[in-house]
Design an enzyme around this catalytic site. Structure first.
Site, PDB file in Angstrom:
ATOM      1  N   ASN A 125      -3.574   8.907  -6.984  1.00  9.75           N
ATOM      2  CA  ASN A 125      -2.502  10.556  -6.751  1.00  9.75           C
ATOM      3  C   ASN A 125      -0.896   9.367  -6.674  1.00  9.75           C
ATOM      4  OD1 ASN A 125      -3.707  13.253  -7.097  1.00  9.75           O
ATOM      5  ND2 ASN A 125      -4.373  12.034  -5.223  1.00  9.75           N
ATOM      6  N   LYS A 185     -11.725  -1.407  -1.458  1.00 10.99           N
ATOM      7  CA  LYS A 185     -10.406  -2.010  -0.504  1.00 10.99           C
ATOM      8  C   LYS A 185     -11.573  -1.894   0.218  1.00 10.99           C
ATOM      9  CE  LYS A 185      -5.318  -0.956  -1.101  1.00 10.99           C
ATOM     10  NZ  LYS A 185      -4.846  -0.104  -0.202  1.00 10.99           N
ATOM     11  N   ARG A 232     -11.390   7.907  -2.329  1.00  6.33           N
ATOM     12  CA  ARG A 232     -11.520   9.589  -2.662  1.00  6.33           C
ATOM     13  C   ARG A 232     -12.950   9.765  -2.183  1.00  6.33           C
ATOM     14  NH1 ARG A 232      -9.464  13.372  -7.170  1.00  6.33           N
ATOM     15  NH2 ARG A 232      -7.393  12.363  -6.414  1.00  6.33           N
ATOM     16  N   GLU A 244      -0.026  -3.516   4.862  1.00  6.06           N
ATOM     17  CA  GLU A 244      -1.128  -2.866   5.035  1.00  6.06           C
ATOM     18  C   GLU A 244      -1.326  -1.851   6.068  1.00  6.06           C
ATOM     19  OE1 GLU A 244      -3.693  -1.383   3.664  1.00  6.06           O
ATOM     20  OE2 GLU A 244      -4.415  -1.805   1.798  1.00  6.06           O
ATOM     21  N   ASP A 245      -1.533  -0.602   5.728  1.00  4.89           N
ATOM     22  CA  ASP A 245      -1.771   0.080   7.452  1.00  4.89           C
ATOM     23  C   ASP A 245      -3.237  -0.047   8.242  1.00  4.89           C
ATOM     24  OD1 ASP A 245      -2.102   2.004   5.264  1.00  4.89           O
ATOM     25  OD2 ASP A 245      -1.598   3.746   7.368  1.00  4.89           O
ATOM     26  N   LYS A 256      -9.007   5.804   5.954  1.00  2.00           N
ATOM     27  CA  LYS A 256      -7.831   5.043   5.592  1.00  2.00           C
ATOM     28  C   LYS A 256      -7.951   4.084   4.290  1.00  2.00           C
ATOM     29  CE  LYS A 256      -4.459   6.724   9.230  1.00  2.00           C
ATOM     30  NZ  LYS A 256      -3.402   6.430  10.468  1.00  2.00           N
ATOM     31  N   GLY A 257      -7.068   4.178   3.741  1.00  2.00           N
ATOM     32  CA  GLY A 257      -7.255   2.236   2.721  1.00  2.00           C
ATOM     33  C   GLY A 257      -8.696   2.779   2.253  1.00  2.00           C
ATOM     34  N   ILE A 258      -9.528   4.278   2.184  1.00  2.00           N
ATOM     35  CA  ILE A 258     -11.041   4.304   1.782  1.00  2.00           C
ATOM     36  C   ILE A 258     -10.536   5.390   1.001  1.00  2.00           C
ATOM     37  CG2 ILE A 258     -13.220   4.853   1.825  1.00  2.00           C
ATOM     38  CD1 ILE A 258     -12.286   2.057   3.702  1.00  2.00           C
ATOM     39  N   SER A 283      -2.974   0.856  -4.128  1.00  2.00           N
ATOM     40  CA  SER A 283      -2.803   1.361  -3.465  1.00  2.00           C
ATOM     41  C   SER A 283      -4.465   2.149  -4.108  1.00  2.00           C
ATOM     42  CB  SER A 283      -2.026   2.583  -3.756  1.00  2.00           C
ATOM     43  OG  SER A 283      -2.648   4.253  -3.446  1.00  2.00           O
ATOM     44  N   ALA A 284      -5.956   2.869  -2.745  1.00  2.13           N
ATOM     45  CA  ALA A 284      -6.888   3.445  -2.998  1.00  2.13           C
ATOM     46  C   ALA A 284      -6.667   4.996  -4.161  1.00  2.13           C
ATOM     47  CB  ALA A 284      -7.841   3.387  -2.314  1.00  2.13           C
ATOM     48  N   SER A 285      -5.324   5.318  -4.020  1.00  2.00           N
ATOM     49  CA  SER A 285      -5.221   6.626  -4.194  1.00  2.00           C
ATOM     50  C   SER A 285      -4.553   6.622  -6.149  1.00  2.00           C
ATOM     51  CB  SER A 285      -3.416   6.826  -3.814  1.00  2.00           C
ATOM     52  OG  SER A 285      -3.416   8.686  -4.033  1.00  2.00           O
ATOM     53  N   THR A 343       1.278  10.131   4.283  1.00  2.00           N
ATOM     54  CA  THR A 343       0.070  11.181   3.723  1.00  2.00           C
ATOM     55  C   THR A 343      -0.976  11.610   4.017  1.00  2.00           C
ATOM     56  OG1 THR A 343      -0.291   9.283   2.340  1.00  2.00           O
ATOM     57  CG2 THR A 343       1.061  11.133   0.880  1.00  2.00           C
ATOM     58  N   ASP A 381       0.883  -1.309  -0.019  1.00  2.86           N
ATOM     59  CA  ASP A 381       0.074   0.268  -0.135  1.00  2.86           C
ATOM     60  C   ASP A 381       0.542   1.376  -0.206  1.00  2.86           C
ATOM     61  OD1 ASP A 381      -2.198   2.083   0.073  1.00  2.86           O
ATOM     62  OD2 ASP A 381      -1.266   1.789   2.599  1.00  2.86           O
ATOM     63  N   LEU A 382       0.323   2.953  -0.894  1.00  5.40           N
ATOM     64  CA  LEU A 382       0.792   3.639  -0.069  1.00  5.40           C
ATOM     65  C   LEU A 382       0.706   4.272   1.036  1.00  5.40           C
ATOM     66  CD1 LEU A 382       2.774   5.278  -1.975  1.00  5.40           C
ATOM     67  CD2 LEU A 382       0.798   6.898  -3.080  1.00  5.40           C
ATOM     68  N   ASP A 383       0.073   4.773   1.172  1.00  2.00           N
ATOM     69  CA  ASP A 383       0.016   5.558   2.309  1.00  2.00           C
ATOM     70  C   ASP A 383       0.193   5.404   3.704  1.00  2.00           C
ATOM     71  OD1 ASP A 383      -1.023   7.865   0.347  1.00  2.00           O
ATOM     72  OD2 ASP A 383      -2.754   7.130  -0.116  1.00  2.00           O
TER      73      ASP A 383
HETATM   74  C1  BG6 Z   1      -5.749   6.108  -0.231  1.00  2.00           C
HETATM   75  C2  BG6 Z   1      -5.254   6.728   1.593  1.00  2.00           C
HETATM   76  O1  BG6 Z   1      -4.023   4.874  -0.731  1.00  2.00           O
HETATM   77  O2  BG6 Z   1      -5.640   6.469  -1.269  1.00  2.00           O
HETATM   78  C3  BG6 Z   1      -7.485   7.592   1.202  1.00  2.00           C
HETATM   79  O3  BG6 Z   1      -5.263   6.185   2.499  1.00  2.00           O
HETATM   80  C4  BG6 Z   1      -7.646   8.203   0.396  1.00  2.00           C
HETATM   81  O4  BG6 Z   1      -7.172   8.414   2.997  1.00  2.00           O
HETATM   82  C5  BG6 Z   1      -7.356   7.056  -0.743  1.00  2.00           C
HETATM   83  O5  BG6 Z   1      -8.511   8.596   0.342  1.00  2.00           O
HETATM   84  C6  BG6 Z   1      -7.660   7.448  -1.904  1.00  2.00           C
HETATM   85  O6  BG6 Z   1      -7.089   8.536  -2.095  1.00  2.00           O
HETATM   86  P1  BG6 Z   1      -6.614  10.240  -3.290  1.00  2.00           P
HETATM   87  O7  BG6 Z   1      -5.257  10.447  -3.531  1.00  2.00           O
HETATM   88  O8  BG6 Z   1      -6.675   8.808  -4.909  1.00  2.00           O
HETATM   89  O9  BG6 Z   1      -7.550  10.843  -3.083  1.00  2.00           O
HETATM   90 MG    MG Z   2      -2.849   3.324   3.547  1.00  2.00          MG
END
Ligand code: BG6
Ligand code: MG
Length: 218
Positions: free
Chosen positions: A119, A146, A50, A170-171, A46-48, A115-117, A18, A10-12
């Protein structure tokens, strides 16, 4: 578990902290709407993804909005978040992570990001860590967040490694559940009391070698 052939990170909260920037940006949005967001409530995010995070926040504040308003707010939050993330430099990788990834590569173990992000690539670029990853599965690729196992199953497929040979780091509770649902072994990064569904929990990578950790897997 069988010999580890791939590690999916996982990233964040695992590679970089972050969460503090997500919190600042979400809190500003909540304040804008007339309520506050506590650090404890931030844990739920966390992990959820946007948009799912936004839904949770709106529920906390008892605010109902239509889809267009939600999209606008999520975009504004993301711009604020990205502005904060500009300060991330290679020194911001969490302690021991870079060395741990170097050890995996030296052992010819494949490395993926799950990662769910949306970014993820921007953050990895700021950290100068893009080249560590043989594949990147991020929020732009997944259709199910996730705790659905999709993100890690896609990573395993990209790396041509069967799930039972993959290890997930994973955190977030939802992330540990995602790795478990994918049929992978899970390493929780954080507190045992929170991440008790993980196979092993460590506080972080500082002082943890690949050999030591793999030795603890049964
Ligand atoms: C997850 C974070 O890795 O990414 C969440 O733990 C975040 O807090 C999710 O909402 C989505 O991230 P982003 O960067 O696409 O807004
Ligand atoms: Mg995380």
């Amino acid at each position: 578990m069988p010999t580890v052939q791939a590690c999916l990170f996982d990233l964040d909260g695992v590679i970089v902290d972050t969460a503090k920037y997500h919190y600042l940006a979400w809190r500003q949005l909540a304040n804008q709407l007339g309520f506050d967001l506590t650090l404890e409530q931030n844990e739920l995010l966390k992990g959820i993804s946007r948009m799912e995070s936004l839904d949770i926040i709106l529920e906390i504040g008892g605010v109902k909005l239509d889809e267009a308003e939600k999209t606008k707010l999520a975009t504004e939050k993301n711009l604020r978040y990205l502005e904060l993330c500009k300060q991330i430099t290679p020194d911001d990788a969490l302690p021991g992570v870079r060395r741990f990834l170097d050890e995996l590569r030296a052992d010819s173990i494949k490395v993926g990001l799950g990662s769910a992000s949306k970014n993820a690539k921007t953050i990895l670029t700021n950290l100068d860590m893009l080249t560590y990853f043989d594949t990147i599965v991020d929020g732009n690729r997944v259709t199910k967040g996730k705790p659905d196992p999709q993100v890690f199953l896609m990573g395993a497929e990209d790396l041509s490694v069967a799930p039972e040979y993959c290890l997930v780091f994973e955190d977030a509770v939802a992330g540990v559940q995602s790795g478990n649902a994918a049929g992978m072994c899970t390493i929780g990064i954080g507190e045992q009391s929170v991440l008790n569904e993980a196979d092993i929990v460590i506080k972080g990578f500082d002082g943890v070698s690949v050999d030591d950790l793999f030795g603890k897997l049964t």
